[in-house]
Design a protein around this motif. Structure first.
Motif, short mmCIF file in Angstrom:
data_model
loop_
_atom_site.label_atom_id
_atom_site.label_comp_id
_atom_site.label_asym_id
_atom_site.label_seq_id
_atom_site.Cartn_x
_atom_site.Cartn_y
_atom_site.Cartn_z
N PHE A 156 1.39 5.44 3.49
CA PHE A 156 1.83 6.43 3.84
C PHE A 156 0.73 6.60 5.71
N LEU A 157 -0.93 6.36 5.71
CA LEU A 157 -1.34 6.21 6.92
C LEU A 157 -0.92 5.32 7.93
N PHE A 158 0.16 3.53 7.37
CA PHE A 158 0.41 3.12 8.77
C PHE A 158 1.29 3.99 8.57
N GLY A 159 2.72 4.31 8.32
CA GLY A 159 3.74 5.03 8.56
C GLY A 159 3.39 6.36 9.45
N LEU A 160 2.64 6.84 9.00
CA LEU A 160 1.73 7.60 10.46
C LEU A 160 1.62 7.23 11.84
N PHE A 161 1.08 5.89 12.12
CA PHE A 161 0.86 5.11 12.71
C PHE A 161 2.53 5.09 14.20
N PHE A 208 -9.63 -0.97 5.70
CA PHE A 208 -9.82 -1.55 6.93
C PHE A 208 -8.26 -2.45 6.77
N GLY A 209 -7.49 -1.98 6.14
CA GLY A 209 -6.09 -2.96 5.67
C GLY A 209 -5.51 -2.43 6.80
N TYR A 210 -5.76 -1.66 6.39
CA TYR A 210 -4.63 -0.17 7.61
C TYR A 210 -5.47 1.26 7.97
N GLY A 211 -5.52 1.72 7.01
CA GLY A 211 -6.71 2.80 7.10
C GLY A 211 -7.33 3.37 8.81
N LEU A 212 -8.19 2.48 9.43
CA LEU A 212 -9.19 2.16 10.48
C LEU A 212 -8.59 2.05 11.22
N ALA A 213 -7.37 1.52 11.60
CA ALA A 213 -6.38 0.46 12.46
C ALA A 213 -5.40 1.95 12.53
N ALA A 214 -4.59 2.60 11.86
CA ALA A 214 -3.92 4.00 11.96
C ALA A 214 -4.60 4.86 13.01
#
Length: 241
Positions: A156-161, A208-214
């Motif tokens: 979901f978080l990376f989907g926002l990005f 770290f996998g996706y949230g911070l990066a997004a």
């Protein structure tokens, strides 16, 4: 082949997202033919990949420190040894290629359709939610429930990005390339914290996998697009064919 048919051909056969009858019209509707301005789009894609690489690698380093173990140059080199997942050492680059087609369905088709009904912010959230919920199917493939829930959150978080860069860049290609390479490079970058117990692994994947990066990549895309991408590239959904 199933991914190629399901993600790319089925929407065309159903005349989604805008009812186009021609292949060219369909590819333009999903913004797959939009490759200009080429150099800025390339730089944006590469820079976002670098942010993702640093965040995912940082997760393995933080987990190592949480265990009370030293972080040596050898360990850092092992985490960021991206050549290990590239040919000829690995076939992941080819095996994960079709994962990029998920962007056709969730951003090129679904998000484009949602943009006709909702304001961009809501449309991006709804498409990201659909992308996240699909990952619940992992439970039926034997994925531990806590890991599957973690996948829902970080998808979901990376989907926002993905939705944000799709809208700001005016092209589907950046999200496709980033999606593809993220699935390739994570094999090395997250390998260390992937050995953690499932709840910890899920937490590190989300953070770290996706949230911070997004979060960092959306901020970077906003900065980059305001300065080096044409204003019209981020100005809403494409017109129906």
């Amino acid at each position: 082949m199933a991914g190629l048919f399901g993600y790319l051909l089925v929407p065309y056969l159903l005349r989604l997202p805008n009812g186009s009858r021609s292949v060219r019209g369909y590819l333009d509707d999903i913004r797959l033919t939009r490759v200009t301005p080429f150099l800025p789009l390339l730089l944006l894609t590469v820079s976002c990949d670098l942010i993702l690489i640093l965040c995912q690698g940082a997760g393995s380093i933080v987990y190592r420190l949480s265990e009370g173990k030293p972080v040596t140059l050898d360990f850092v080199g092992q985490v960021f040894n991206l050549l290990a997942v590239l040919p000829p050492q690995s076939v992941l680059l080819f095996a994960q290629m079709f994962s990029s087609l998920e962007e056709v369905l969730f951003r090129g088709v679904l998000l484009t359709m949602l943009l006709r009904v909702y304001v961009p912010r809501k449309a991006i959230v709804f498409s990201a939610a659909a992308f996240g919920l699909v990952h619940l199917l992992g439970v039926f493939a034997g994925t531990a429930p806590v890991i599957a829930l973690g996948q829902v959150v970080w998808a979901f978080l990376f989907g926002l990005f993905y939705g944000y860069i799709f809208l700001k860049s005016g092209s589907l290609l950046p999200s496709m390339v980033i999606h593809w390479l993220s699935n390739v490079f994570q094999a090395s970058l997250t390998a260390y914290f992937a050995t953690a117990p499932p709840p910890v692994r899920a937490l590190y994947g989300v953070v770290f996998g996706y949230g911070l990066a997004a979060v960092l990549m959306m901020l970077w895309v906003r900065f980059f697009s305001a300065r080096w991408l044409p204003r019209q590239a981020s100005a809403g959904p494409p017109a129906p064919a």
